[in-house]
Design an enzyme around this catalytic site. Structure first.
Site, mmCIF file in Angstrom:
data_model
loop_
_atom_site.group_PDB
_atom_site.id
_atom_site.type_symbol
_atom_site.label_atom_id
_atom_site.label_comp_id
_atom_site.label_asym_id
_atom_site.label_seq_id
_atom_site.Cartn_x
_atom_site.Cartn_y
_atom_site.Cartn_z
ATOM 1 N N LYS A 285 75.444 -9.957 -12.941
ATOM 2 C CA LYS A 285 74.715 -8.070 -13.813
ATOM 3 C C LYS A 285 75.043 -9.212 -15.608
ATOM 4 C CE LYS A 285 75.242 -5.127 -10.367
ATOM 5 N NZ LYS A 285 75.904 -4.019 -9.816
ATOM 6 N N ARG B 292 64.079 -1.208 -5.298
ATOM 7 C CA ARG B 292 64.421 -1.140 -6.045
ATOM 8 C C ARG B 292 63.111 -1.596 -6.699
ATOM 9 N NH1 ARG B 292 70.061 -3.098 -6.830
ATOM 10 N NH2 ARG B 292 70.748 -1.545 -5.818
ATOM 11 N N CYS C 137 76.860 8.184 -7.939
ATOM 12 C CA CYS C 137 76.158 7.239 -7.070
ATOM 13 C C CYS C 137 74.982 8.163 -6.293
ATOM 14 C CB CYS C 137 77.432 6.676 -6.097
ATOM 15 S SG CYS C 137 78.131 6.836 -4.911
ATOM 16 N N CYS D 228 79.388 2.391 -7.923
ATOM 17 C CA CYS D 228 77.897 1.728 -8.419
ATOM 18 C C CYS D 228 77.601 3.097 -9.229
ATOM 19 C CB CYS D 228 77.146 2.263 -6.805
ATOM 20 S SG CYS D 228 77.085 1.122 -6.116
ATOM 21 N N CYS E 56 82.227 5.475 -1.936
ATOM 22 C CA CYS E 56 82.387 4.231 -1.710
ATOM 23 C C CYS E 56 83.419 3.755 -3.375
ATOM 24 C CB CYS E 56 81.990 3.492 -0.421
ATOM 25 S SG CYS E 56 80.942 2.267 -1.436
ATOM 26 N N LYS F 139 76.076 -11.304 -6.382
ATOM 27 C CA LYS F 139 74.995 -10.808 -7.311
ATOM 28 C C LYS F 139 75.274 -11.510 -8.551
ATOM 29 C CE LYS F 139 76.153 -6.516 -5.271
ATOM 30 N NZ LYS F 139 76.666 -4.721 -5.601
ATOM 31 N N ARG G 46 70.872 -9.417 -11.177
ATOM 32 C CA ARG G 46 70.373 -8.566 -11.198
ATOM 33 C C ARG G 46 69.349 -7.816 -12.816
ATOM 34 N NH1 ARG G 46 72.546 -5.700 -6.867
ATOM 35 N NH2 ARG G 46 73.002 -6.884 -4.886
ATOM 36 N N CYS H 80 72.884 5.767 1.814
ATOM 37 C CA CYS H 80 73.465 4.116 1.717
ATOM 38 C C CYS H 80 74.265 4.322 3.083
ATOM 39 C CB CYS H 80 74.189 4.663 0.815
ATOM 40 S SG CYS H 80 75.813 3.586 0.533
HETATM 41 FE FE1 SRM Z 1 75.498 -0.204 -6.322
HETATM 42 C C1 SRM Z 1 75.773 -1.675 -2.920
HETATM 43 C C2 SRM Z 1 73.797 1.531 -5.140
HETATM 44 C C3 SRM Z 1 74.971 0.210 -9.343
HETATM 45 C C4 SRM Z 1 78.386 -2.068 -7.132
HETATM 46 N N1 SRM Z 1 74.592 0.099 -4.330
HETATM 47 C C5 SRM Z 1 74.714 -0.772 -3.437
HETATM 48 C C6 SRM Z 1 73.636 -0.183 -2.148
HETATM 49 C C7 SRM Z 1 72.136 -1.076 -2.203
HETATM 50 C C8 SRM Z 1 74.379 -0.161 -0.762
HETATM 51 C C9 SRM Z 1 74.061 -1.669 0.327
HETATM 52 O O1 SRM Z 1 75.242 -2.591 0.059
HETATM 53 O O2 SRM Z 1 73.656 -1.389 1.308
HETATM 54 C C10 SRM Z 1 73.556 1.258 -2.212
HETATM 55 C C11 SRM Z 1 71.965 1.539 -1.879
HETATM 56 C C12 SRM Z 1 72.142 3.051 -1.902
HETATM 57 C C13 SRM Z 1 70.920 3.860 -2.209
HETATM 58 O O3 SRM Z 1 71.385 4.850 -0.840
HETATM 59 O O4 SRM Z 1 69.748 3.486 -2.766
HETATM 60 C C14 SRM Z 1 73.746 0.660 -4.093
HETATM 61 N N2 SRM Z 1 73.879 0.489 -7.096
HETATM 62 C C15 SRM Z 1 72.862 1.178 -5.783
HETATM 63 C C16 SRM Z 1 72.752 2.358 -7.270
HETATM 64 C C17 SRM Z 1 71.450 2.574 -6.816
HETATM 65 C C18 SRM Z 1 73.847 3.204 -7.894
HETATM 66 C C19 SRM Z 1 73.528 4.611 -8.606
HETATM 67 O O5 SRM Z 1 72.750 5.929 -8.023
HETATM 68 O O6 SRM Z 1 72.141 4.407 -9.402
HETATM 69 C C20 SRM Z 1 73.151 1.321 -8.695
HETATM 70 C C21 SRM Z 1 71.614 0.440 -8.765
HETATM 71 C C22 SRM Z 1 71.301 -0.340 -9.739
HETATM 72 C C23 SRM Z 1 70.344 -1.412 -10.407
HETATM 73 O O7 SRM Z 1 69.564 -0.624 -10.490
HETATM 74 O O8 SRM Z 1 70.150 -2.480 -10.113
HETATM 75 C C24 SRM Z 1 74.469 1.269 -8.189
HETATM 76 N N3 SRM Z 1 76.528 -0.981 -8.001
HETATM 77 C C25 SRM Z 1 75.571 -0.901 -9.010
HETATM 78 C C26 SRM Z 1 76.787 -1.081 -10.601
HETATM 79 C C27 SRM Z 1 76.769 -0.257 -11.564
HETATM 80 C C28 SRM Z 1 76.736 -1.726 -12.340
HETATM 81 O O9 SRM Z 1 75.897 -2.691 -11.867
HETATM 82 O O10 SRM Z 1 76.795 -1.534 -13.728
HETATM 83 C C29 SRM Z 1 78.269 -1.588 -9.579
HETATM 84 C C30 SRM Z 1 79.510 -2.064 -9.933
HETATM 85 C C31 SRM Z 1 79.426 -2.764 -10.792
HETATM 86 C C32 SRM Z 1 79.292 -4.031 -10.045
HETATM 87 O O11 SRM Z 1 78.497 -4.793 -9.701
HETATM 88 O O12 SRM Z 1 80.231 -4.468 -9.546
HETATM 89 C C33 SRM Z 1 77.429 -1.818 -8.001
HETATM 90 N N4 SRM Z 1 76.739 -1.969 -5.138
HETATM 91 C C34 SRM Z 1 78.022 -2.423 -5.623
HETATM 92 C C35 SRM Z 1 78.822 -3.077 -4.712
HETATM 93 C C36 SRM Z 1 80.395 -3.920 -5.194
HETATM 94 C C37 SRM Z 1 80.157 -5.257 -5.316
HETATM 95 C C38 SRM Z 1 81.394 -6.087 -5.480
HETATM 96 O O13 SRM Z 1 81.620 -6.691 -6.618
HETATM 97 O O14 SRM Z 1 82.135 -5.820 -4.037
HETATM 98 C C39 SRM Z 1 77.800 -2.919 -3.802
HETATM 99 C C40 SRM Z 1 78.272 -3.649 -2.448
HETATM 100 C C41 SRM Z 1 78.183 -5.728 -2.015
HETATM 101 O O15 SRM Z 1 77.341 -6.032 -2.963
HETATM 102 O O16 SRM Z 1 78.595 -5.852 -1.173
HETATM 103 C C42 SRM Z 1 76.981 -2.112 -3.929
HETATM 104 FE FE1 SF4 Z 2 76.932 3.522 -1.855
HETATM 105 FE FE2 SF4 Z 2 79.171 3.265 -1.866
HETATM 106 FE FE3 SF4 Z 2 77.509 2.193 -4.138
HETATM 107 FE FE4 SF4 Z 2 77.925 5.150 -3.370
HETATM 108 S S1 SF4 Z 2 78.910 3.147 -4.670
HETATM 109 S S2 SF4 Z 2 76.196 3.773 -3.328
HETATM 110 S S3 SF4 Z 2 78.681 4.793 -1.451
HETATM 111 S S4 SF4 Z 2 77.797 1.786 -2.164
#
Ligand code: SRM
Ligand code: SF4
Length: 573
Positions: free
Chosen positions: A209, A74, A429, A478, A474, A207, A143, A435
């Site tokens: 944000k 990233r 996402c 994201c 899931c 994390k 982040r 993922c």
């Molecule tokens: Fe996310 C985890 C992709 C924005 C909440 N997110 C992941 C992981 C890294 C999976 C992992 O932990 O193994 C995903 C990687 C997938 C892949 O193959 O690339 C992933 N998140 C993404 C992205 C790429 C989605 C997208 O299609 O754009 C976004 C990257 C953002 C960036 O540039 O930094 C992304 N993730 C978000 C957002 C939206 C936001 O931030 O506005 C959220 C919801 C807001 C929040 O944080 O509550 C988000 N991602 C999560 C979570 C849940 C965290 C939690 O509070 O429980 C996880 C899982 C974790 O952290 O355990 C996660």
């Molecule tokens: Fe992966 Fe779930 Fe985030 Fe989609 S929402 S990128 S399935 S962790």
């Protein structure tokens, strides 16, 4: 201080010597494409995730091969602004070391997938040579800082972007580990010389944000962030300060009521000069009071809920040594992007290009990646990544506009804004195949769902009505599905929970409408509601408001009652 047992990641951080762990040794081990489990956690702080191609799992298993490991990287892009040179280099690196695609993320960053371990260091080095980096793109730290990417909307945006970049710089970890491991920086003799003044040795519980929005656009979805700033502009167009909002987040876990999406609370107002200080002190409150025992409860939103927003404000004022002012009024009208060309007050042009699912790639029918590369070669403005996974070809001078228009046309991009308003308002996402947490498809499946719903929209005259629609594989959220008007959240292969009723400007959580819906049943489920909306909506009424008025779902006031529908559904069945 809690006497609960600390989460395993706390030990990993403590032992890591400021995020070094054994990453360097692991990279040198050619016997496997993987890193050790601890290093897999640490490498996130450096901006990378170990993954494997889940499509290939059955075959690899059959042939007793280790999983097809690779790494996602990233790239941080504070405020989403990248130069043409950075675009070109990202494109080249994607081709040379990754899978030939660029993912524009929901946080205005670039992601590259499919980088094998032996190429990881060189890839990170080459990214750094473009004056971008990957440190703190992931991990228990602040982040990528987001802000409205709207260069056309006045000088306030320039100030806001500067603030986002300053916050990002201020909160970047100071450890030399990143330089040592990836950039062959000089090794420190002793870890005592290491300094991590804001985070300390164990960084944050989870994390963190931050985002900034300039009303009326909430295209960065401020209510989903741990800390947000809402720009307050006076009637002379001058930025007077920011409302401060805390405690937003999306992530939840199916079947675990203690986890839920939550909207941020607006707790006060600060001046432009105070924004970096306020950011730091909110981070310190979370550092000191966040839960380090249960990672499912360690996001800042739970700290805010456990103590209450008033307590957080009092603690923040104490850390600041001064008090936030009361919040000022503001109005958000949308969280979507504005497509096609717009001209700004100084005569520059900006073209917002729809990028479905944020995936920049070439297909025979639509060579978008090549088109953007050709544009980057001649563009003298910049690129702005949006939090809706689109890109703005920004600051195009009147001299260059015709040339860029010709390229948009040559590569079939000039009609991207003619897609249905539903499609233009979609986010998916990444999900499968990279993922590791995905339970169902998202990026690869949402386009089909939209296509089916478009048939209904055409029939009932809703083609040009923006309805936000988001799918995630899931419940981590994201793609922020819990604040869209229609949300799909993966439960298992081809099965989704369907959420309705989020606010059109991202100001209200949606509510579970149907649980565990087969993918094939989505259109029959939603079409009658869309048809009714077309017939019965009031003047200017958004779909998310209509489904509440019509009684399909009850508005969710705050995250804690989020599971109520699930319980009601369970009782009914
Ligand atoms: Fe996310 C985890 C992709 C924005 C909440 N997110 C992941 C992981 C890294 C999976 C992992 O932990 O193994 C995903 C990687 C997938 C892949 O193959 O690339 C992933 N998140 C993404 C992205 C790429 C989605 C997208 O299609 O754009 C976004 C990257 C953002 C960036 O540039 O930094 C992304 N993730 C978000 C957002 C939206 C936001 O931030 O506005 C959220 C919801 C807001 C929040 O944080 O509550 C988000 N991602 C999560 C979570 C849940 C965290 C939690 O509070 O429980 C996880 C899982 C974790 O952290 O355990 C996660
Ligand atoms: Fe992966 Fe779930 Fe985030 Fe989609 S929402 S990128 S399935 S962790």
């Amino acid at each position: 201080m809690s006497d609960k047992k600390l989460a395993a990641n706390e030990g990993i951080k403590t032992r890591s010597n400021y995020l070094r762990g054994t990453i360097a040794e692991g990279l040198a081990d050619l016997s496997t494409g993987s890193l050790s489990e601890d290093d897999q956690q640490l490498i996130k702080f450096h901006g990378s995730y170990q993954q494997d191609d889940r499509d290939l799992r059955p075959d690899r298993r059959k042939h007793r091969l280790e999983k097809a490991y690779s790494f996602m990287i990233r790239i941080r892009v504070p405020g989403g602004v990248a130069t043409p040179h950075q675009w070109l280099e990202t494109d080249r690196i994607a081709e040379q070391f990754a899978n030939g695609t660029i993912k524009l993320t929901t946080r205005q960053a670039f992601q590259l997938h499919g980088i094998i371990k032996t190429n990881l260091k060189r890839t990170i080095q080459e990214i750094n040579q473009t004056a971008m980096d990957t440190i703190a793109a992931c991990g228990d730290v602040n982040r990528n800082v987001m802000c409205n990417p709207n260069p056309h909307l006045s000088s306030v945006h320039a100030e806001v972007l500067k603030a986002a970049q300053e916050i990002s710089d201020h909160l970047t970890p100071q450890t030399k580990a990143y330089h040592e491991i990836w950039l062959d920086g000089e090794k420190l003799e002793s870890s005592e010389a290491e300094q991590e003044p804001i985070y300390g040795k164990t960084y944050l519980p989870r994390k963190f944000k931050i985002t900034i929005a300039v009303p009326p656009s909430n295209d960065v979805d401020i209510f989903a962030n741990c800390l947000s700033f809402i720009a307050i502009v006076d009637h002379h167009g001058k930025l007077v300060g920011y409302n401060v909002a805390v405690g937003g987040g999306m992530g939840s876990t199916h079947g675990n009521d203690a986890t839920y999406p939550r909207l941020a609370d607006v707790i006060g107002f600060c001046t432009p000069e105070q924004i970096v200080d306020v950011s730091e002190k909110v981070v310190l409150v979370q550092r000191d009071f966040g839960d380090r025992a249960d990672r499912k409860h360690s996001r800042f939103k739970y700290t805010v809920d456990d103590h209450g927003p008033d307590w957080i404000l009092a603690k923040l004022n104490e850390y600041l040594g001064y008090a936030l002012e009361p919040a000022s009024p503001y109005v958000f009208t949308t969280n979507g992007d504005r497509f096609c060309w717009v001209e700004d007050e100084v005569g520059n042009y900006h073209y917002t290009l729809f990028v479905e699912g944020g995936r920049v790639l070439d297909t025979e029918a639509y060579p978008m990646r090549t088109g953007l590369r050709e544009i980057a070669k001649i563009h003298d403005g910049d690129f702005r990544l949006t939090a809706n996974q689109n890109v703005i070809i920004a600051n195009v001078s009147s001299k260059k506009r015709a040339e860029i228009e010709a390229l948009l046309e040559k590569y079939g991009m000039h009609r991207s804004h003619e897609r249905s308003a539903l499609r233009l308002s979609s986010i998916a996402c990444v999900s499968l195949p990279t993922c590791g947490l995905a339970l169902a498809e998202a990026e690869r499946y949402l386009p089909d769902v939209v296509e089916k719903l478009e048939e209904t929209l055409e029939n009932v005259g809703l083609r040009h009505d923006s309805i936000t629609i988001r799918m995630t594989g899931c419940p981590n959220g994201c793609g922020r599905p819990f604040i869209s008007e229609i949300g799909f959240v993966g439960r298992g292969p081809d099965r989704y929970n369907v959420y309705l009723g989020g606010g059109h400007a991202g100001q209200r959580l949606s509510k579970l409408y149907r649980q565990d819906v087969d993918a094939a049943d989505i259109q029959p489920l939603l079409s009658p509601i869309l048809e009714r909306y077309a017939k019965e909506r009031e003047q200017g009424e958004h779909f998310g408001d209509f489904v509440i008025r019509a009684g399909y779902v009850v508005a969710t006031v705050q995250g804690k009652d989020f599971h109520q529908n699930i319980k009601e559904e369970a009782l009914k069945n």
